[in-house]
Design an enzyme around this catalytic site. Structure first.
Site, PDB file in Angstrom:
ATOM      1  N   LYS A  95       0.866  -1.097   0.026  1.00 14.36           N
ATOM      2  CA  LYS A  95       0.049   0.033   0.111  1.00 14.36           C
ATOM      3  C   LYS A  95       0.761   1.335  -0.006  1.00 14.36           C
ATOM      4  O   LYS A  95       1.457   1.511   0.797  1.00 14.36           O
ATOM      5  CB  LYS A  95      -1.001   0.011   1.157  1.00 14.36           C
ATOM      6  CG  LYS A  95      -1.717   1.198   1.375  1.00 14.36           C
ATOM      7  CD  LYS A  95      -2.647   1.235   2.389  1.00 14.36           C
ATOM      8  CE  LYS A  95      -3.109   2.758   2.653  1.00 14.36           C
ATOM      9  NZ  LYS A  95      -3.755   2.690   4.029  1.00 14.36           N
ATOM     10  N   GLY A 156      -8.587   9.291   8.761  1.00  6.59           N
ATOM     11  CA  GLY A 156      -9.144   9.380  10.275  1.00  6.59           C
ATOM     12  C   GLY A 156      -9.937  10.512  10.455  1.00  6.59           C
ATOM     13  O   GLY A 156     -10.247  10.921  11.620  1.00  6.59           O
ATOM     14  N   ALA A 183      -9.730   5.355   3.314  1.00  3.25           N
ATOM     15  CA  ALA A 183      -9.433   6.457   4.299  1.00  3.25           C
ATOM     16  C   ALA A 183     -10.681   7.448   4.488  1.00  3.25           C
ATOM     17  O   ALA A 183     -11.510   7.624   3.129  1.00  3.25           O
ATOM     18  CB  ALA A 183      -8.093   7.293   3.992  1.00  3.25           C
ATOM     19  N   GLY A 184     -10.719   8.093   5.575  1.00  2.54           N
ATOM     20  CA  GLY A 184     -11.775   9.008   5.876  1.00  2.54           C
ATOM     21  C   GLY A 184     -13.043   8.663   5.937  1.00  2.54           C
ATOM     22  O   GLY A 184     -14.003   9.552   6.174  1.00  2.54           O
ATOM     23  N   ASN A 205      -9.817   1.669   9.006  1.00  2.00           N
ATOM     24  CA  ASN A 205      -8.972   1.414  10.236  1.00  2.00           C
ATOM     25  C   ASN A 205      -9.663   2.264  11.412  1.00  2.00           C
ATOM     26  O   ASN A 205     -10.465   1.691  12.354  1.00  2.00           O
ATOM     27  CB  ASN A 205      -7.629   1.940  10.018  1.00  2.00           C
ATOM     28  CG  ASN A 205      -6.697   1.383  11.476  1.00  2.00           C
ATOM     29  OD1 ASN A 205      -7.253   0.805  12.149  1.00  2.00           O
ATOM     30  ND2 ASN A 205      -5.526   1.171  11.221  1.00  2.00           N
ATOM     31  N   THR A 206      -9.599   3.517  11.561  1.00  2.00           N
ATOM     32  CA  THR A 206      -9.975   4.340  12.688  1.00  2.00           C
ATOM     33  C   THR A 206     -11.320   4.278  12.900  1.00  2.00           C
ATOM     34  O   THR A 206     -11.692   4.245  14.085  1.00  2.00           O
ATOM     35  CB  THR A 206      -9.492   5.940  12.476  1.00  2.00           C
ATOM     36  OG1 THR A 206      -8.016   5.835  11.975  1.00  2.00           O
ATOM     37  CG2 THR A 206      -9.402   6.611  13.571  1.00  2.00           C
TER      38      THR A 206
END
Lengths: 257, 65
Positions: A95, A156, A183-184, A205-206
């Site tokens: 990645k 995040g 992401a986001g 993830n977050t």
């Protein structure tokens, strides 16, 4: 869904950072159904053992790993990190992140394309973390990328799909390249929206790791991704400007004056 | 001989990367290495000689997004 010849049934790729504990991470991965987890690499002192125990933990899961080049700000750093990751994790997948701006973690798309070209030439199978910019995506494909990972919003930030129109254009422009929103995202409806746009998968993830209940949130995202995918294949209605009665008007009783 | 390992100074005998790693407690560990910004594969750590002031980076698997 196939990434570089590898067939996957789960459309959720899950990050492994920021969980309250390794046990919760393990349960969240299980609840998500993810077959691919992202990992990273960091300095470790001779007296530390964190990396070694994390590696044992990940290996025991028996899942495919996607190492990242998080934190790299130059082509050289990213390329060297990719080679180190290849040796550590024994995979050609990378990645690729080349970051320009520390506030937004906005990719340096010029460096990204250059690093992608070098790594593809070196035999890596590159998953570039990019923006939704069509021209950059085109350059990445030209550089050898066979998967593209545009951001939904800054890493995040939990803002969802900042530019749904741009992401939709990207999908239309690259019908045959696997596209992953990376992401986001903050809540499962963001992931469903990405899948409804025709995206192949979502990387998170977050949103899971920092939820009050990461395990329940992992499951919620998995369900939303499945729902969004199903909805996309079911050919949803296009939005209209005017109302259209859902109840047939024909045969309506004449009861007025 | 003084080298920089992950940003910290260390005094080691003039030697190879492999022997410096063993002396610093990394023997048998799952790590990857770079010297002066260049990746050094495991297979050539034995034959990679270190020089005064070399910057050695040692990384291990870690959680990531």
């Amino acid at each position: 869904m196939t990434f570089y010849g590898v067939e996957l049934s789960s459309r959720l790729l899950l990050g492994t950072a920021r969980y309250p504990s390794p046990a919760i991470l393990g349960e969240a991965i299980k609840a998500s159904g993810a077959e691919v987890v992202t990992v990273s690499l960091r300095r470790e002192a001779g007296t530390e053992r964190g990396g070694q125990s994390f590696w044992s933990f990940i290996r025991a899961l028996g899942l495919r790993v996607l190492p990242n080049t998080a934190g790299c700000h130059s082509v050289k750093e990213a390329v060297t990190t990719a080679h180190m990751a290849h040796e550590l994790f024994d995979t050609k997948w990378i990645k690729l992140e080349v970051i320009r701006d520390d506030e937004t973690l906005q990719p340096d798309v010029f460096g990204l394309v250059e690093a992608a070209r070098i790594l593809s030439h070196d035999g890596f199978e590159v998953f570039p973390y990019t923006t939704e910019d069509l021209a950059v995506a085109d350059r990445l494909v030209e550089a050898g990328c066979r998967v593209l990972m545009p951001w939904g919003a800054p890493i995040g930030s939990a803002r969802g799909l900042n530019n749904a129109y741009g992401l939709k254009s990207l999908r239309a422009h690259f019908p045959d390249i696997p596209l992953v929103v990376d992401a986001g995202l903050g809540v499962p409806s963001h992931a469903a929206a990405a899948m409804e746009l025709g995206y192949d998968a979502v990387l998170l993830n977050t949103a899971v790791a920092e939820a009050g209940d990461p395990v329940a949130m992992a499951k919620a995202f998995a369900l939303a991704i499945e729902a969004g995918r199903m909805a996309c294949r079911a050919q949803p209605l296009e939005p209209r400007d005017m109302a259209v009665p859902s109840t047939p008007m024909m045969g309506r009783a004449s009861l007025g004056d | 001989m003084r080298i920089i390992v992950n940003g910290d100074q260390h005094d080691v005998e003039p030697e190879t990367l492999a022997s410096a790693l063993a002396a610093l407690g990394y023997g048998g560990r799952k790590i990857a290495t770079a010297v002066n910004g260049r990746f050094v594969p495991q297979a050539i750590r034995d034959s990679t000689r270190l020089a005064e002031g070399d910057q050695v980076e040692i990384v291990a698997p870690m959680q990531g997004g």
